[in-house]
Design a protein around this motif. Structure first.
Motif, PDB file in Angstrom:
ATOM      1  N   THR A   1       0.848  -1.189   0.000  1.00  0.00           N
ATOM      2  CA  THR A   1       0.000   0.000   0.000  1.00  0.00           C
ATOM      3  C   THR A   1       0.884   1.240   0.000  1.00  0.00           C
ATOM      4  N   PHE A   2       0.492   2.222  -0.801  1.00  0.00           N
ATOM      5  CA  PHE A   2       1.160   3.515  -0.818  1.00  0.00           C
ATOM      6  C   PHE A   2       0.230   4.556  -0.219  1.00  0.00           C
ATOM      7  N   LEU A   3       0.755   5.348   0.727  1.00  0.00           N
ATOM      8  CA  LEU A   3       0.026   6.496   1.249  1.00  0.00           C
ATOM      9  C   LEU A   3       1.029   7.637   1.400  1.00  0.00           C
ATOM     10  N   LYS A   4       0.782   8.722   0.657  1.00  0.00           N
ATOM     11  CA  LYS A   4       1.678   9.890   0.671  1.00  0.00           C
ATOM     12  C   LYS A   4       3.123   9.459   0.428  1.00  0.00           C
ATOM     13  N   ASP A   5       3.294   8.606  -0.589  1.00  0.00           N
ATOM     14  CA  ASP A   5       4.599   8.146  -1.071  1.00  0.00           C
ATOM     15  C   ASP A   5       5.318   7.181  -0.120  1.00  0.00           C
ATOM     16  N   GLU A   6       4.662   6.765   0.950  1.00  0.00           N
ATOM     17  CA  GLU A   6       5.258   5.749   1.816  1.00  0.00           C
ATOM     18  C   GLU A   6       4.693   4.383   1.449  1.00  0.00           C
ATOM     19  N   ALA A   7       5.597   3.458   1.156  1.00  0.00           N
ATOM     20  CA  ALA A   7       5.187   2.094   0.808  1.00  0.00           C
ATOM     21  C   ALA A   7       5.232   1.225   2.054  1.00  0.00           C
ATOM     22  N   VAL A   8       4.162   0.471   2.273  1.00  0.00           N
ATOM     23  CA  VAL A   8       4.129  -0.525   3.348  1.00  0.00           C
ATOM     24  C   VAL A   8       3.937  -1.882   2.689  1.00  0.00           C
ATOM     25  N   VAL A   9       4.880  -2.793   2.950  1.00  0.00           N
ATOM     26  CA  VAL A   9       4.894  -4.096   2.275  1.00  0.00           C
ATOM     27  C   VAL A   9       4.637  -5.193   3.298  1.00  0.00           C
ATOM     28  N   GLY A  10       3.678  -6.059   2.983  1.00  0.00           N
ATOM     29  CA  GLY A  10       3.348  -7.128   3.914  1.00  0.00           C
ATOM     30  C   GLY A  10       3.106  -8.454   3.224  1.00  0.00           C
ATOM     31  N   LEU A  11       3.448  -9.527   3.923  1.00  0.00           N
ATOM     32  CA  LEU A  11       3.084 -10.880   3.480  1.00  0.00           C
ATOM     33  C   LEU A  11       1.722 -11.196   4.082  1.00  0.00           C
ATOM     34  N   ASP A  12       0.779 -11.557   3.233  1.00  0.00           N
ATOM     35  CA  ASP A  12      -0.581 -11.846   3.676  1.00  0.00           C
ATOM     36  C   ASP A  12      -0.630 -13.245   4.286  1.00  0.00           C
ATOM     37  N   THR A  13      -0.866 -13.317   5.591  1.00  0.00           N
ATOM     38  CA  THR A  13      -0.858 -14.609   6.273  1.00  0.00           C
ATOM     39  C   THR A  13      -2.228 -15.284   6.261  1.00  0.00           C
ATOM     40  N   SER A  14      -3.278 -14.504   5.953  1.00  0.00           N
ATOM     41  CA  SER A  14      -4.648 -15.033   6.048  1.00  0.00           C
ATOM     42  C   SER A  14      -5.104 -15.733   4.783  1.00  0.00           C
ATOM     43  N   GLY A  15      -4.748 -15.148   3.626  1.00  0.00           N
ATOM     44  CA  GLY A  15      -5.281 -15.663   2.363  1.00  0.00           C
ATOM     45  C   GLY A  15      -6.656 -15.087   2.125  1.00  0.00           C
ATOM     46  N   VAL A  16      -7.668 -15.926   2.167  1.00  0.00           N
ATOM     47  CA  VAL A  16      -9.048 -15.444   2.040  1.00  0.00           C
ATOM     48  C   VAL A  16      -9.339 -14.518   3.219  1.00  0.00           C
ATOM     49  N   SER A  17     -10.029 -13.399   2.955  1.00  0.00           N
ATOM     50  CA  SER A  17     -10.311 -12.397   3.986  1.00  0.00           C
ATOM     51  C   SER A  17     -10.919 -13.030   5.240  1.00  0.00           C
ATOM     52  N   LEU A  18     -10.565 -12.483   6.394  1.00  0.00           N
ATOM     53  CA  LEU A  18     -11.021 -13.049   7.666  1.00  0.00           C
ATOM     54  C   LEU A  18     -12.519 -12.903   7.888  1.00  0.00           C
ATOM     55  N   HIS A  19     -13.185 -12.046   7.095  1.00  0.00           N
ATOM     56  CA  HIS A  19     -14.642 -11.968   7.282  1.00  0.00           C
ATOM     57  C   HIS A  19     -15.325 -13.259   6.820  1.00  0.00           C
ATOM     58  N   LYS A  20     -14.619 -14.052   6.037  1.00  0.00           N
ATOM     59  CA  LYS A  20     -15.179 -15.343   5.601  1.00  0.00           C
ATOM     60  C   LYS A  20     -14.896 -16.387   6.679  1.00  0.00           C
ATOM     61  N   ARG A  21     -15.800 -16.475   7.628  1.00  0.00           N
ATOM     62  CA  ARG A  21     -15.633 -17.388   8.760  1.00  0.00           C
ATOM     63  C   ARG A  21     -15.803 -18.845   8.342  1.00  0.00           C
ATOM     64  N   GLY A  22     -16.553 -19.057   7.251  1.00  0.00           N
ATOM     65  CA  GLY A  22     -16.807 -20.423   6.822  1.00  0.00           C
ATOM     66  C   GLY A  22     -18.226 -20.890   7.073  1.00  0.00           C
ATOM     67  N   TYR A  23     -19.020 -20.089   7.817  1.00  0.00           N
ATOM     68  CA  TYR A  23     -20.381 -20.548   8.120  1.00  0.00           C
ATOM     69  C   TYR A  23     -21.422 -19.998   7.158  1.00  0.00           C
ATOM     70  N   ARG A  24     -21.120 -18.907   6.467  1.00  0.00           N
ATOM     71  CA  ARG A  24     -22.160 -18.249   5.685  1.00  0.00           C
ATOM     72  C   ARG A  24     -22.200 -18.824   4.268  1.00  0.00           C
ATOM     73  N   ARG A  25     -22.969 -19.871   4.092  1.00  0.00           N
ATOM     74  CA  ARG A  25     -23.104 -20.507   2.769  1.00  0.00           C
ATOM     75  C   ARG A  25     -24.150 -19.771   1.935  1.00  0.00           C
TER      76      ARG A  25
END
Length: 385
Positions: free
Chosen positions: A144-168
């Motif tokens: 992500t870039f905000l005001k020319d600052e880059a923040v770099v991250g490795l995504d540990t979750s994969g699928v977004s955490l809002h997907k709990r797995g119960y909402r079919r």
């Protein structure tokens, strides 16, 4: 044990809720910014954050933060990150998302391309190979870039955490599980209090509330991309976190959580989702219009996400609907109401001014969380032992 910085993105306007959650898990928060919270922890924190956090969208391992106004600066900044510390020689790595706000580098596709090239350049030198098979575990990168600052991250979750797995099964405009949890946490509701959602749709508010009441961790029945990072995270840490989550469950409690919807098919879907979440025995769902909202007891909570009319023909029905909501609430004795909506005239037709009105971005949609707190119930007399 070695510590790292982790980034947890969340809905804009709900950073304080996530910060409190992270601190309650026992970790130090190092930075709070718009839409994300940074905290310090070891690899055990990575596992526990993914399994226990209710309001974070994902958990990222921060690997770099630097200023970059040109593609050359971006290339050098990425190349300086010790990628070999995180990604094995057979690891699959790519930039899954690049975003830019108020920055000179603004093209996501160009940013993604430069980052990948710089990573390859670094890893080729470190592993002394000419090309990478990338047939091992996945290591998705987000920048992500905000005001020319880059923040770099490795995504540990994969699928977004809002997907709990119960909402079919979902409704037309469902509220996300993470947002529903955060909104419940902004109220004084606790599991021993009454909660009714008269527009429950696929059941998200009642289900998230029931999971909180029963201390069911939101991520314990799903998978995370970092489970395959055997070079970084001992498998035992994941087992320990799930075991901790299992030990905390108290699903033999008594609750008064109810969900109503005018559409019987939605009620059926909500019941099915509650069953998947393991909380169907804690919630009463019923096909019922908001005009029939009643409850004999005092000091309950209405927490809901009523329609707010994205289409013109729906907008015309809103004044009458919000009048019905206001009239139903007036009939409830000493209750509180918390309502999220994008409808600008909500207070006018509800017939009362909210004590608080919090602006929250639901994706790109500006919504308001109207808060009508009722009186607190009297304290129960202490039982002499």
């Amino acid at each position: 044990m070695e510590t790292f910085e982790f980034l947890a993105p969340c809905h804009f306007g709900l950073e304080a809720v996530l910060k409190r959650e992270i601190q309650d898990l026992g970790y130090d928060v190092s930075l709070v910014e718009d839409g994300r919270v940074t905290f310090i922890g070891d690899m055990d924190a990575l596992c526990r954050a993914n399994i226990f956090l209710r309001t974070a969208e994902r958990v990222m391992l921060q690997v770099g933060r630097f200023k970059a106004e040109t593609f050359d600066e971006l290339f050098e900044g990425i190349k300086a990150i010790p990628w070999e510390r995180y990604i094995p020689v057979d690891g699959k790595f790519w930039v899954t998302k690049a975003t830019s706000v108020k920055s000179k580098l603004f093209s996501p596709s160009d940013i993604q391309s430069i980052v990948k090239k710089a990573m390859v350049e670094r890893l080729k030198t470190k592993y002394n190979v000419a090309w990478f098979s990338e047939d091992g575990a996945s290591y998705p990168i987000r920048i992500t870039f905000l005001k020319d600052e880059a923040v770099v991250g490795l995504d540990t979750s994969g699928v977004s955490l809002h997907k709990r797995g119960y909402r079919r099964l979902t409704s037309k405009a469902p509220i996300t599980e993470t947002l529903a949890s955060a909104l419940i946490m902004l109220t004084p509701w606790k599991g021993d209090r009454i909660l009714v959602d008269p527009f429950c749709g696929c059941g998200t508010f009642p289900i998230e509330a029931a999971m909180m009441a029963a201390h069911i961790a939101p991520g314990m029945n799903r998978e995370f991309v970092a489970e395959d990072w055997k070079n970084l995270i001992p498998r035992k840490l994941w087992y320990n976190a799930v075991e901790e989550a299992n030990d905390l469950i108290q699903d033999d409690i008594e609750t008064d959580i109810q969900g109503y919807d005018i559409d019987p098919d939605m009620v059926k879907a909500a019941r099915e989702n509650a069953r998947e979440a393991g909380v169907d025995h804690l919630i009463h769902f019923q096909a019922r219009p908001v005009a029939e909202l009643r409850h004999p007891k005092k000091y309950g909570f209405v927490i809901t996400n009523p329609p707010y009319g994205e289409r013109l023909e729906e907008k015309e029905a809103l004044p009458a609907l919000y009048r019905e909501i206001g009239e139903a609430y007036n009939r409830l004795d000493d209750w509180s109401m918390y309502l999220i909506t994008g409808y600008e005239d909500a207070e006018r037709y509800l017939g009362r001014k909210a004590a608080k009105n919090r602006k929250i971005y639901n994706g790109m949609l500006k919504t308001y969380f109207y808060q009508f707190p009722g009186p607190k119930p009297p304290r129960r007399p202490r039982q002499d032992v």
